[in-house]
Design a protein around this motif. Structure first.
Motif, PDB file in Angstrom:
ATOM      1  N   TRP A   1       0.814  -1.209   0.000  1.00  0.00           N
ATOM      2  CA  TRP A   1       0.000   0.000   0.000  1.00  0.00           C
ATOM      3  C   TRP A   1       0.852   1.265   0.000  1.00  0.00           C
TER       4      TRP A   1
ATOM      5  N   SER B   1      -3.370  -4.466  -7.513  1.00  0.00           N
ATOM      6  CA  SER B   1      -4.185  -5.465  -8.216  1.00  0.00           C
ATOM      7  C   SER B   1      -4.598  -6.584  -7.266  1.00  0.00           C
ATOM      8  N   LYS B   2      -5.615  -7.332  -7.645  1.00  0.00           N
ATOM      9  CA  LYS B   2      -6.068  -8.462  -6.816  1.00  0.00           C
ATOM     10  C   LYS B   2      -4.945  -9.478  -6.642  1.00  0.00           C
ATOM     11  N   LYS B   3      -4.149  -9.659  -7.676  1.00  0.00           N
ATOM     12  CA  LYS B   3      -3.036 -10.609  -7.613  1.00  0.00           C
ATOM     13  C   LYS B   3      -1.988 -10.150  -6.605  1.00  0.00           C
ATOM     14  N   GLU B   4      -1.674  -8.851  -6.627  1.00  0.00           N
ATOM     15  CA  GLU B   4      -0.683  -8.306  -5.694  1.00  0.00           C
ATOM     16  C   GLU B   4      -1.173  -8.427  -4.250  1.00  0.00           C
ATOM     17  N   ILE B   5      -2.458  -8.130  -4.047  1.00  0.00           N
ATOM     18  CA  ILE B   5      -3.016  -8.219  -2.696  1.00  0.00           C
ATOM     19  C   ILE B   5      -3.006  -9.659  -2.208  1.00  0.00           C
ATOM     20  N   ALA B   6      -3.400 -10.589  -3.087  1.00  0.00           N
ATOM     21  CA  ALA B   6      -3.431 -12.009  -2.706  1.00  0.00           C
ATOM     22  C   ALA B   6      -2.029 -12.514  -2.369  1.00  0.00           C
ATOM     23  N   GLU B   7      -1.043 -12.083  -3.151  1.00  0.00           N
ATOM     24  CA  GLU B   7       0.336 -12.521  -2.895  1.00  0.00           C
ATOM     25  C   GLU B   7       0.837 -11.987  -1.554  1.00  0.00           C
TER      26      GLU B   7
ATOM     27  N   ARG C   1      -1.023 -11.075   1.008  1.00  0.00           N
ATOM     28  CA  ARG C   1      -1.796 -11.719   2.084  1.00  0.00           C
ATOM     29  C   ARG C   1      -1.291 -13.124   2.381  1.00  0.00           C
TER      30      ARG C   1
ATOM     31  N   THR D   1      -8.202  -8.866   4.787  1.00  0.00           N
ATOM     32  CA  THR D   1      -8.600  -8.497   3.422  1.00  0.00           C
ATOM     33  C   THR D   1      -7.445  -7.919   2.619  1.00  0.00           C
TER      34      THR D   1
ATOM     35  N   ILE E   1      -6.738  -4.787   2.561  1.00  0.00           N
ATOM     36  CA  ILE E   1      -7.184  -3.486   2.050  1.00  0.00           C
ATOM     37  C   ILE E   1      -7.359  -2.510   3.207  1.00  0.00           C
TER      38      ILE E   1
END
Length: 315
Positions: A114, A125-131, A133, A251, A253
């Protein structure tokens, strides 16, 4: 730093010192005898202690002890650490357990993501957040009190104690003052406040509890601590939506509905951590966690569907 004094009784002289530390203004106020040289020495020692802690716990400094520990994640090695770092990680682990991960010092990967997103003004991106997390989880951090060692079980983990570091530092600064026999003091570490005896001729230190825009009430407090968390000054805006600098570990986020949380507790590290944990959890879930923290007081304000909701728990 600078010093302001106002003359009261010979033994009731008020001293105020300020210094920028840990990315926030630290304000130290105490009452002592009319000896400005001694007062300056006391303040210097208190701030020196905070600077020492910053070299241990700052996730911004490459050579800090906490970053050297994070660099060993996934190595399978138990890493001996200083008492200061072990103590703060022990407190954080306890609060993580009691809040079911709403507070989590392993949140570093998502915090880094962030920070970069805010600098580059692009939503992750969703991929970056998932990685990011996938590298988070307080259960992935193991502590061994017998050897004062830490094991980070997964590669790519990164510790971030921003959620309780200032409260811990404020507590440690007050300990320095006590070694000089100073009984009436306040350390305000960027909204994380530790108080000892009331100022002379008063019932307590006057502290204003706010919801971010309005003052809710003024309290007179002594021998306690208070911490406030909110996105008033630190936040990011993407596509018309404001995200807090406080990130939900589950999350990945920044919080969208949180306005302000204030916690009063007997220990500054705990009040700081709980202000973050309750901000993440929200009113409904935070009420369930209270049984683990007897004696605290909480004010929590959030907005849902355009409506302001507030919760005040005084006992």
């Amino acid at each position: 730093f600078f010093c302001l004094t106002s003359s009261l009784h010979a033994q009731d002289k008020r001293y105020t010192f300020e210094k920028g530390l840990m990315g926030s203004p630290f304000k130290l106020v105490f009452y002592a005898s009319d000896d400005s040289l001694l007062a300056q020495k006391v303040a210097q020692e208190a701030f020196k202690r905070i600077e020492q802690l910053n070299t241990i716990m700052s996730d911004y400094a490459d050579g800090s002890e906490i970053n050297r520990l994070s660099a060993q994640s996934g190595s399978g090695q138990w890493i001996p650490v200083s008492k200061d770092l072990f103590d703060i990680l022990t407190i954080s682990q306890d609060i993580s357990l009691k809040t079911k991960g709403a507070f989590d010092v392993t949140v570093g990967p998502i915090v880094q993501l962030w920070r970069r997103a805010i600098r580059q003004r692009t939503f992750p991106s969703k991929k970056e957040i998932a990685e990011a997390r996938s590298k988070i989880g307080y259960r992935k951090m193991k502590l061994d009190s017998a050897t004062q060692s830490v094991l980070l079980t997964q590669a790519g983990m990164r510790l971030d104690i921003g959620g309780l570091g200032k409260g811990f530092a404020a507590e440690e600064a007050i300990k320095v003052l006590k070694t000089y026999g100073i009984k009436s003091a306040m350390m305000d570490a960027g909204g994380k406040v530790v108080l000892t005896d009331a100022p002379p001729h008063s019932k307590g230190w006057k502290i204003v509890v706010s919801n971010g825009s309005d003052s809710l009430k003024t309290l007179e407090l002594a021998n306690t601590t208070l911490a406030t968390s909110g996105p008033t000054y630190r936040h990011a805006d993407f596509n018309g939506i404001r995200y807090s600098h406080i990130v939900n570990p589950k999350t990945g986020i920044g919080l969208r509905f949180h306005v302000r949380t204030t916690v009063i507790a007997s220990d500054g590290t705990v009040s700081d951590a709980l202000a973050t944990a309750f901000s993440v959890s929200g009113i409904k879930q935070s009420k369930k966690f209270l049984k683990h923290f007897p004696g605290i007081k909480v004010w929590l304000v959030e907005t849902k569907k355009g409506k302001v909701q507030s919760w005040e728990m005084l006992e």
